[in-house]
Design a protein around this motif. Structure first.
Motif, PDB file in Angstrom:
ATOM      1  N   ARG A 474      63.936  61.498 -41.677  1.00 15.71           N
ATOM      2  CA  ARG A 474      64.864  60.693 -42.158  1.00 15.71           C
ATOM      3  C   ARG A 474      66.397  61.253 -41.473  1.00 15.71           C
ATOM      4  N   ARG A 476      70.521  61.423 -40.955  1.00 17.17           N
ATOM      5  CA  ARG A 476      71.709  61.949 -41.908  1.00 17.17           C
ATOM      6  C   ARG A 476      72.285  60.643 -42.303  1.00 17.17           C
ATOM      7  N   GLY A 478      72.459  57.093 -43.530  1.00 15.52           N
ATOM      8  CA  GLY A 478      71.646  56.337 -44.432  1.00 15.52           C
ATOM      9  C   GLY A 478      71.222  54.961 -43.933  1.00 15.52           C
ATOM     10  N   MET A 480      69.679  51.563 -44.593  1.00 16.12           N
ATOM     11  CA  MET A 480      69.351  50.560 -45.630  1.00 16.12           C
ATOM     12  C   MET A 480      69.157  49.356 -45.140  1.00 16.12           C
ATOM     13  N   ASN A 497      63.465  53.979 -45.888  1.00 16.16           N
ATOM     14  CA  ASN A 497      64.845  53.382 -46.042  1.00 16.16           C
ATOM     15  C   ASN A 497      65.473  54.172 -47.235  1.00 16.16           C
ATOM     16  N   ASP A 498      66.928  53.933 -47.350  1.00 21.80           N
ATOM     17  CA  ASP A 498      67.660  54.691 -48.145  1.00 21.80           C
ATOM     18  C   ASP A 498      68.369  53.675 -49.277  1.00 21.80           C
ATOM     19  N   ARG A 567      66.891  54.478 -55.769  1.00 20.23           N
ATOM     20  CA  ARG A 567      67.606  54.177 -54.459  1.00 20.23           C
ATOM     21  C   ARG A 567      68.796  53.095 -54.720  1.00 20.23           C
ATOM     22  N   SER A 766      76.285  54.827 -43.882  1.00 20.25           N
ATOM     23  CA  SER A 766      74.921  54.344 -43.849  1.00 20.25           C
ATOM     24  C   SER A 766      75.206  52.822 -42.900  1.00 20.25           C
ATOM     25  N   THR A 778      66.194  53.433 -36.664  1.00 22.09           N
ATOM     26  CA  THR A 778      66.123  54.624 -37.254  1.00 22.09           C
ATOM     27  C   THR A 778      65.796  55.451 -35.990  1.00 22.09           C
TER      28      THR A 778
END
Length: 798
Positions: A474, A476, A478, A480, A497-498, A567, A766, A778
């Motif tokens: 993951r 740092r 975010g 989404m 995902n965040d 989340r 994010s 990502t």
């Protein structure tokens, strides 16, 4: 000699008794012994054990004949399989029920008669010793008999014994390596739950399509449950969210009305289907109380077994109670790790049209040119939708398309946005698609070859490269997702995902609610008789337009929030423009005409305005239902297109009056940062909101003065323009300076790796991306963070 009992009361049985009573009876006994105190209701009954089955064959001297019937079996020779299975069944039927077994069944039947009184009928169900196990279900392989009179019980028991050798059962055992003669069969005898007079169905403590673990899925139809199990009807469906249920919230997450065209009833010549009356087809066969009672039972069963479960239930039309009639481990295959897919076109036909590529997929289908909404009815699932442009009215059809091609629009037009959310390839801004492409012709739509999308003649040759990303770390920053379609929520939430950075409620309004909120509140102001009748039909028997809007919107948002729970899910309040609102059912009677609706009466300016304040009140009521009744407090609300500080104050005050108070019960309120004034006055706006989501589409448009829906000036629309990037920098720095969340919502980080790197360097908290971009971006973000750390030893703005 085997001294095992021939008959056991269900209350005497546990899971340890599978070798004696089979998986089905062992599970029912387990429920009887341990879960009735938790509200799990199971019909009383008894099991005729596998020892009784073997005793019956021994007493008749039937084993040699049975062995001979199956010797030399070729399971792939269908005719031979059928013939041998039939001989084996006849051997068992000829063995009958010996006197000793009859003598042990009689008192067990008498106990049931005393429990339930006169008029008792029975459900007689097979339970093989290799059935309803975690590694093999054997479901549906053996016989069951419903509404059995007690005089016919012994015959039914004998037929259940014989059903161990149905052709499908024999083939299934052979495929799984079970020895036919070592597998025994028990028979469960229970009170018949009169679902023929009510309803029945199945439920799973996991989403069967996505393996999402946090929901109970209940399917229900009128009559006996065979129709649901066999897929003979389109049932009602209900979702309940397990984590919030466990916290005490009692709300149905989502409900879907099924057609339920037929119902299975008992009688001569046995269970059979009859047509479901129209009034029953149009209503749910369970109320919310019953749904929640079943969900509670399902959760208790799953907790007891410690694994996902597949459960059958039935409602008794005589006593009105719901019963659990079967529970087994869920054995459907679950989805594997997330993968990155890359489509590669190897060979293709002539290029028929080109435009801007949306998504990174390839699809093939037959062309359907649609020139107006009146032609949407001719569209068939799997076709390639070709149009001048699309509007929210078209979204139900878009969900059935293989691909989308439009003449107008840029990379952020309606067709592009919706296609991304649905995972469809789309080629927009072709200029000539409706004339260049011919109805019925097979074409391939490719968006896998860079910024330019191609429509090829015929079926292209394509392969898909897949990269396993199950161990993807993951970042740092975010990551989404943007999501508007609740039907995609469970599947999308399984990606790394965040949370959801942008949940667009416009999709729910246009596809599920379908009508303008004010038309639902005031159908009498809709002067067109046909439109008014359509609104009345949409609302249904309740004739409550407000309930229709609030209920459907809450369910749509609730499904998205539940799928990603705990989340955060950032829900943007409605941001239709006036022409889009006018396109909803009844909308033209409530919307003004604007020459430039893109910068007209939209977003926050509507919410406290007398022309729409009733509609906004409905939106707020739906959000309160999601957060308070459903318990989904991970929902963050976001206001779009907030032009001025005074406007922000007015809307926040109105929300508070409607019960949505910023800071109360953890409610956070964000604003879209998409107007230059939001950036210029970032410090002042930051005092009013908990976060900014930088909307690059409108911010680019308004900074550069470019109509983002015009292909004529599309070359001037670029989020990488120095002026736009400076706006983004100022916004992020302002958020950090004021201690509020900074997010980015737009396609730019997916389309341009350098934009993702720029945002990482700024220290954006994010990025919210369309699902098809999440994994690829990502990787880009991880690489950017790694390079930044190596070069500077810091995480930029963090």
């Amino acid at each position: 000699m085997d001294t095992s009992p021939f008959v056991l009361d269900l209350a005497e049985i546990t899971l340890a008794d599978v070798p004696l009573v089979g998986g089905k009876n062992a599970s029912l006994g387990e429920l009887h012994r341990h879960l009735t105190s938790a509200g799990v209701r199971v019909p009383h009954g008894f099991a005729v054990t596998a020892a009784a089955y073997r005793y019956a064959l021994e007493e008749a001297g039937a084993w040699p004949a049975l062995e001979a019937a199956l010797a030399g079996l070729d399971p792939d020779d269908v005719d031979d399989l059928e013939a041998r299975a039939a001989r084996a069944r006849q051997v068992v039927l000829d063995a009958g029920v010996p006197p000793r077994l009859r003598d042990e069944i009689a008192p067990a039947l008498d106990r049931l008669r005393r429990t339930y009184g006169p008029g008792l009928t029975l459900a007689v169900r097979s339970s093989a010793t290799a059935e309803d196990l975690p590694e093999a279900s054997f479901a549906g392989q053996h016989a069951s008999f419903l509404d059995v009179h007690e005089d016919d019980l012994l015959s039914s028991v004998s037929q259940c014994f014989a059903s161990l050798f149905t052709a499908r059962g024999v083939h299934y055992r052979h495929r799984h390596g079970y020895d036919h003669l070592s597998v025994g069969l028990s028979v469960g005898v229970m009170k018949m739950v009169r679902a023929d007079l009510a309803s029945s169905g199945v439920m799973f403590t996991i989403d069967t399509e996505t393996a999402h673990p946090d929901v109970v899925l209940i399917s229900a139809s009128w009559g006996l449950g065979e129709n649901v199990v066999q897929g003979a009807v389109e049932p009602d469906e209900f979702y309940v969210h397990k984590p919030t249920y466990r916290k005490g919230h009692r709300a149905v997450l989502q409900r879907r009305l099924g057609e339920k065209a037929v119902r299975m009833v008992t009688g001569t010549p046995g269970p059979h289907n009859v047509a479901t009356p129209e009034e029953d087809r149009r209503r749910f066969c369970l109320d919310d109380r019953e749904v929640l009672e079943l969900a509670g039972a399902a959760i208790a069963i799953e907790d007891h077994y410690g694994r996902p479960m597949d459960i059958e239930w039935a409602k008794d039309g005589v006593d009105g109670l719901t019963y659990i009639v079967q529970a087994r481990p869920e054995t459907a295959s679950t989805r594997g790790a997330a993968t990155l897919e890359r489509y590669v076109v190897e060979e293709h036909g002539l290029v028929l049209a080109t435009g801007r590529a949306v998504g990174d997929r390839v699809a093939t289908g037959r062309v359907r040119v649609v020139r107006s909404t009146t032609e949407l009815a001719s569209f068939r699932p799997g076709e390639v939708l070709v149009a001048e442009t699309t509007t929210p009215d078209w979204e139900p059809v878009l969900g059935q398309a293989a691909a989308v091609v439009t003449e107008r629009g840029g990379r952020t037009c309606h067709a592009a946005i919706v296609a991304r959310e649905l995972g469809l390839p789309a080629v927009v801004g072709t200029g000539d698609a409706t004339t260049a492409l011919v109805d019925g012709a097979e074409v391939s739509v490719s968006c896998a070859e860079g910024d330019t999308g191609h429509v090829y003649e015929g079926a292209a040759t394509v392969h898909v490269d897949r990269l396993d990303l199950s161990d993807l770390p993951r970042p740092r920053t975010g990551i989404m997702v943007n999501l508007g379609n609740p039907a995609l929520a469970l599947r999308t939430s399984m990606l790394p995902n965040d949370g959801v950075g942008l949940a667009r409620i416009e999709f729910v309004i246009s596809e599920v609610i379908k009508a303008h909120p004010l038309a639902l509140l005031h159908p009498e102001r809709v002067s067109d008789d046909e439109e008014r009748a359509a609104i009345t039909s949409l609302i249904g028997p309740a004739q409550d337009g407000a309930a229709h809007f609030v209920g459907r919107l809450a369910e749509g948002v609730g499904m998205i929030a539940a799928a990603f729970h705990p989340r955060p899910v950032v829900v943007r309040m409605s941001d239709f423009k006036t022409n889009e609102y006018a396109g909803l059912l009844g909308g033209s009677w409530f919307e003004p005409h604007e020459d430039n609706p893109m910068i007209g009466f939209r977003g926050a300016s509507r919410y406290a305005h007398p022309a729409y304040e009733e509609g906004f009140a409905l939106e707020c009521a739906a959000m309160r239902r999601v957060r308070e009744d459903m318990g989904l407090t991970n929902v963050v609300l976001m206001l779009p297109f907030v032009r001025r500080l005074a406007e922000a104050d007015l809307v926040l005050e109105r929300m508070a009056q409607l019960g949505l108070v910023r800071g109360q019960d953890g409610l956070q309120v964000y604003a879209m940062c998409e107007i230059p004034n939001n950036v210029v006055l970032v410090d002042e706006f930051a005092q009013r909101f908990d976060g900014f989501s930088i909307g690059s589409n409108d911010l680019t448009q308004l900074t550069l003065g470019v109509d983002r829906d015009s292909e004529l000036v599309a070359f001037d629309y670029d989020e990488r323009d120095p002026g736009v990037m400076k706006m983004i920098r100022l916004a992020v720095e302002g958020c950090r300076r004021n201690g509020i969340h900074s997010g980015f919502c737009g396609q730019a980080p997916s389309d341009y790796p350098e934009m993702a790197e720029f945002l990482v360097e700024l220290g954006i908290e994010s990025m919210s991306l369309n699902p098809d971009s999440v994994l690829r971006t990502t990787r880009i973000v991880l690489d950017a963070e790694s390079r930044l750390l190596a070069a500077t030893g810091t995480d930029a703005g963090r």
